[in-house]
Each structure stands twice: as C-alpha cells, then as structure tokens.
Design a protein around this motif. Sequence first.
Motif: not given
Length: 356
Positions: A273, A276-279, A339
Amino acid sequence: MKKKPKKQVKKQAQRRDIPRTHNTGYTEEGFYRAVAMTQEELEERERIKRTIAQKRQKRRRKKAAFRFFLLFCCLLVVGATVAVSIFFKIDTVRFEGEITAYTAQQIEGGCPVSVGENLFHFKAGEVQEALYRKFPLLDDIQVGRTLPTTVTITAKDAVARTAVKQEGGGYTLLSESGRIMAQNQASLPEGVYVISGVKAKQGELGETLQFDDPDKLPLLEGIHQAVSAVGLEGLQSVDLSDTQNISLRVGKYFLVKLGSDYQLEYKLQLVREIIVQKDLSPEPTILDASIPGKVTAKTGTAAVQALEAANGAAGGEQQPPAEEPADEGGEEAPQEGETPAQQPEDAGEGDEGAAQ
C-alpha cells in the motif's frame, strides 16, 4: 435259552432297587461308602454336563470357522496374485495435457515403464522422479493407472520463480515446486527473484534444490505465497541470511525489512500500500515493517548503502542512482486505522517519512 442262576438273578434285582449313587470318599473308619443322590442333584449334574458339552461344541465350531476363514483368505490372496500376474499387462502409455517444452511422444517414449509390464508392479513416485530428471522443464508431474492396461501421465510447463547465485558465476533457476530447471544461467528471466543468504547443495536437473538449513525452504515458500497473495510486484531478491531479520529488495529503490515471518502477509500488505498509494520520491528508501502494523520509511546514506549491499548479495548488476545523500533521521507512524498527523523533525536533514 439258558436260564440264569438264581443267585445272579437275585443280585440284579437288588441292584435295580438301589438308587444311583456317587462316591464321596473314605469315612473316618477308613471304609469307602456310597451316598445316594436325590433327584434334584441328579438333574443338576446332568444340566452341568450338558452345559459343558455345549460350550465344547461351540468352541469347536469357532475353531472350524476360523480355519475356514484363513483358508478362504489364503485362496483369495493366491487367486488375486495369479490374476494380477496374468492380467493387467500394460499396453499403452499416454500423456494427457498441454505443454510447450516437449511433445507428448517424447514424454511417452521417455517414461521408464515398459509395455508388457504389469500395471501394479511399478511405483508411481519412482516414475515421477525419473520423469522430472529427464524432463526438467516440466512441473507437477502425475503418474496414474487407468484400468485395465493404461498408464497415464499429466504435467504442466515449469515456470521459473526463483534463482540462486552459483559460486562459480551464473544462476540456478528453480521452478514453482523448487526443482532445478536450469543451471549456469547468465541472466534472469523477468519475474524471477534471487535468493541470497543460503547455501545450496549441488543437485542435478529436475531434483529439488536442498539448502544448508532445511527450515529455510518452507520459509521461502511462505514468503512466495504471501507475496502472491498481496500482489506485491517488482520483487528482486530475498535475503534469508538471518531468518529473524528477513529483507526484500523491491524494484530499484526499496529495501524492505520484515523481521521474522510473524504476520508476514499483513506486513507485506502494508508495504505494498505504501509503495503503490504513497507518492514516494524515486530514491533509495528503507521500509522497516518488522513491527506488525507500523512501517517506517527512511532515506539517505544508509538506504543507499543498504541497497548496494543487497545488490551485491543477490549478485545484481543494476545499482540504484546514488544521489547526494542527506543525514539520517526518521519518523514512524502506526499502520492501523486512520493516518496520524506527521510530527515535524527536531533535527536531521534527510528525507524521511512514515506511512501506514
């Protein structure tokens, strides 16, 4: 007809008048005496005799039945042996399935089972091992019997999944079942990751590769299943030098520390995650997921050195670009639920982050 003497007739008449008796032994005077039995005692005595006779007869019948059963079993075994020896002769060896590495005729001709051999005289496991060694590019080989006279073989094309760096250079490719597909390979096919931190015993094509530590093979299988379950892509290498501190190299830039195999799939899910999700910026990064539910991202000099060391251990030639490193620092955040807000750094110039 002669007449009996009178004395003899008289004695017989006296005997008929005397009731049936049984001996009781000697009296105190030393004389042997006979005591008359009552009618009840006589009936009880006869009943006991009949009971004993019935039990004896029952035991005889059981013994006779047991002997008959043994004889029947012996005849059955002999008959089955003779029938198997005479009948069930192999006349066909047939391959069933779709493969590209070999033809069906090659596999049928390479089967160690001979036409004319008895269908039940060979061991399927031994035939499977012989086929694996002769056709190392096959996997999941199954050998079966189809009555009355056919041997069936099924298999699928082997897919390279892992590789081990050889001491003299090159790689040994392993299939999904851990069998040796090829040796001395100069390069790795796409999707194959390197196993480092293990010592592999010398093996032949088609054999299952054996490690110095037998516990590492099931551990590696668990890692592969977890990676496949979460859909983590770009796995380059797995370091099993310390089974309590497992590390993975993912893509060019990420070194993942997993600790032990406790909650392995959950840890890898969080790592996926984040990737894939965090830049995350394309620079060497260490993702520490050794504590379940928390992942720490760290960049800087340590990450560059760690990735270079991982490349060297796996025998990789591709190095990540080493940008100007910054001092190390770090922050971490739990990976459960929402988060949390990131806390500013008190000190440190490196690019660090925490993700969940």
